[in-house]
Design an enzyme around this catalytic site. Structure first.
Site, PDB file in Angstrom:
ATOM      1  N   ASP A  85      -8.900  10.848  11.048  1.00  0.00           N
ATOM      2  CA  ASP A  85      -9.006  10.642   9.603  1.00  0.00           C
ATOM      3  C   ASP A  85      -9.636   9.280   9.295  1.00  0.00           C
ATOM      4  O   ASP A  85      -9.036   8.439   8.644  1.00  0.00           O
ATOM      5  CB  ASP A  85      -7.606  10.732   8.991  1.00  0.00           C
ATOM      6  CG  ASP A  85      -7.636  10.879   7.472  1.00  0.00           C
ATOM      7  OD1 ASP A  85      -8.702  11.252   6.943  1.00  0.00           O
ATOM      8  OD2 ASP A  85      -6.612  10.619   6.822  1.00  0.00           O
ATOM      9  N   VAL A 141       3.709   1.061   2.744  1.00  0.00           N
ATOM     10  CA  VAL A 141       3.707  -0.054   3.684  1.00  0.00           C
ATOM     11  C   VAL A 141       4.215  -1.330   3.023  1.00  0.00           C
ATOM     12  O   VAL A 141       3.822  -1.660   1.900  1.00  0.00           O
ATOM     13  CB  VAL A 141       2.280  -0.296   4.235  1.00  0.00           C
ATOM     14  CG1 VAL A 141       2.267  -1.503   5.167  1.00  0.00           C
ATOM     15  CG2 VAL A 141       1.781   0.940   4.972  1.00  0.00           C
ATOM     16  N   LYS A 160       5.882   0.580   7.810  1.00  0.00           N
ATOM     17  CA  LYS A 160       5.610   1.799   7.051  1.00  0.00           C
ATOM     18  C   LYS A 160       6.862   2.662   6.990  1.00  0.00           C
ATOM     19  O   LYS A 160       7.466   2.962   8.025  1.00  0.00           O
ATOM     20  CB  LYS A 160       4.448   2.592   7.651  1.00  0.00           C
ATOM     21  CG  LYS A 160       4.026   3.755   6.761  1.00  0.00           C
ATOM     22  CD  LYS A 160       2.794   4.452   7.286  1.00  0.00           C
ATOM     23  CE  LYS A 160       3.073   5.202   8.558  1.00  0.00           C
ATOM     24  NZ  LYS A 160       1.934   6.045   8.966  1.00  0.00           N
ATOM     25  N   ALA A 183       0.854  -1.186   0.000  1.00  0.00           N
ATOM     26  CA  ALA A 183       0.000   0.000   0.000  1.00  0.00           C
ATOM     27  C   ALA A 183       0.887   1.232   0.000  1.00  0.00           C
ATOM     28  O   ALA A 183       2.002   1.208   0.516  1.00  0.00           O
ATOM     29  CB  ALA A 183      -0.926   0.017   1.217  1.00  0.00           C
ATOM     30  N   ALA A 215       0.665   5.650   0.372  1.00  0.00           N
ATOM     31  CA  ALA A 215      -0.143   6.825   0.682  1.00  0.00           C
ATOM     32  C   ALA A 215       0.669   8.096   0.457  1.00  0.00           C
ATOM     33  O   ALA A 215       1.765   8.055  -0.096  1.00  0.00           O
ATOM     34  CB  ALA A 215      -0.651   6.747   2.117  1.00  0.00           C
ATOM     35  N   SER A 216       0.133   9.214   0.916  1.00  0.00           N
ATOM     36  CA  SER A 216       0.744  10.512   0.625  1.00  0.00           C
ATOM     37  C   SER A 216       2.114  10.681   1.270  1.00  0.00           C
ATOM     38  O   SER A 216       3.030  11.234   0.657  1.00  0.00           O
ATOM     39  CB  SER A 216      -0.182  11.641   1.090  1.00  0.00           C
ATOM     40  OG  SER A 216      -0.506  11.470   2.461  1.00  0.00           O
ATOM     41  N   LEU A 217       2.282  10.203   2.501  1.00  0.00           N
ATOM     42  CA  LEU A 217       3.525  10.447   3.238  1.00  0.00           C
ATOM     43  C   LEU A 217       4.433   9.227   3.318  1.00  0.00           C
ATOM     44  O   LEU A 217       5.607   9.366   3.655  1.00  0.00           O
ATOM     45  CB  LEU A 217       3.212  10.928   4.663  1.00  0.00           C
ATOM     46  CG  LEU A 217       2.314  12.161   4.786  1.00  0.00           C
ATOM     47  CD1 LEU A 217       2.210  12.580   6.247  1.00  0.00           C
ATOM     48  CD2 LEU A 217       2.821  13.310   3.929  1.00  0.00           C
TER      49      LEU A 217
END
Length: 355
Positions: free
Chosen positions: A345, A193, A208, A186, A188-190
């Protein structure tokens, strides 16, 4: 199923960070934050981490100073941002002047917006993620497209991730993990994983890793955000439409972004959450392996689950959707009213279900 960082699980599971947030500065927020409550939450790990200097706080003055260490980067970035957003806005205006409309065109424009935010990088992806949870601001067809930013962001090269792991662990990752997925499961923005297995216990974990040079990129973009927020025309629009000074919104966003970029704080928040929900069978908080965690790396228990919006998967797993919703509402109310520490979030990419 390891969508993002941490996992909140109401009768099922979710992986992602449990953020301890500050109180609101105005009525409009890009992410939920810690309310002004007098209840004492059992855990104070994240606050102790910050107090000990483990967390570099958001400081507009310091950010400006750091950004101006490379003025050519500011100029180039501003040009890129203004040109990209300006071209997209011009396209929308042309559509309106030529009376173009229809679901196909809307789908195309929403896809173009998502791609634009991806190209502009982490700060703009975070803005898109926030807007994807705001039906009061964004129309449904655009929200559907922006929701893909929540867990479907292009990854960065694995060799760079291995280098960051090596720096944060202080040794070669192979000494810690007996198995590690060759590619991220996976992104994401920052960060992204990887699925792995600890060498000393054999436990499956989610690892992560933060994106390379993230802090320097955040400094430049947040400096530009604050400068734009101080433009009178933008501020007037914000006061009329949002009800507060846009600089306050930018600073709230920046404070949360800085906190998210420190995985030591995330680990502390996760431990506070676990303590809060200890003994609650309807909520699962993944265990954090603090000995394998640093500012740019966090290692957590791997949890398998079904994405909360995957109706087919929920039915296949024979999960009671009504119970899932009820447990989620109860858990959210406990976070807000009992603990004063809540997940800021909880979008679909962060909520998993398990039996």
């Amino acid at each position: 199923a390891a969508a993002l960082p941490l996992v909140l699980v109401f009768h099922m599971q979710q992986r992602r960070r449990w953020k301890r947030n500050q109180r609101r500065r105005c009525g409009v927020q890009l992410t939920a934050s810690r309310p002004d409550v007098t209840i004492q939450a059992p855990g104070r790990r994240a606050e102790r981490v910050r107090g000990a200097g483990g967390y570099a706080g958001y400081d507009p003055g310091k950010i400006e100073k750091l950004a101006w260490e490379a003025p050519w980067m500011i100029a180039g970035r501003m040009l890129q941002v203004i040109w990209s957003l300006g071209c997209y806005y011009a396209t929308l205006q042309v559509d309106e002047l030529m009376h173009k409309s229809g679901p196909d065109l809307v789908k195309t424009r929403s896809r173009e917006l998502r791609q634009l935010l991806l190209e502009l990088g982490p700060v703009y992806i975070k803005v898109g993620q926030a807007l994807a949870n705001r039906p009061d601001i964004v129309r449904d067809d655009y929200m559907e497209e922006l929701q893909q930013l929540q867990d479907s962001v292009p990854p960065f090269p694995t060799p760079e991730a291995m280098h960051i792991m090596r720096e944060e662990l202080g040794r070669d990752p192979i000494e810690v993990f007996i198995e590690l997925s060759p590619e991220p499961v996976a992104s994401a923005s920052l960060g992204q994983v990887y699925r792995g297995k600890l060498r000393h216990t054999g436990e499956e974990v989610a690892v992560k890793v933060q994106r390379p040079n993230l802090r320097s990129r955040l400094c430049v973009d947040m400096y530009i955000f604050r400068r734009l927020a101080q433009v009178e025309a933008i501020n007037n629009w914000a006061k009329q439409n949002l009800g507060c000074n846009v600089t306050l919104v930018v600073d709230e966003f920046g404070a949360k972004l800085w906190e998210e970029s420190d995985y030591i704080v995330e680990a502390a928040n996760a431990e506070d959450f676990a303590e809060n929900f200890q003994g609650d069978p309807t909520v699962k908080i993944p265990k954090v392996f603090t000995q394998f965690t640093g500012r740019r790396l966090i290692t957590m228990e791997w949890i398998d689950g079904v994405k909360s919006t995957d109706l087919v998967g929920l039915k296949s797993a024979k999960i009671n959707v009504e119970a899932f919703i009820r447990n989620g509402v109860q858990a959210a109310l406990r976070q807000l009213l009992e603990f004063g520490l809540f997940h800021g979030d909880p979008h679909a990419g962060n909520v998993f279900a398990m039996q």
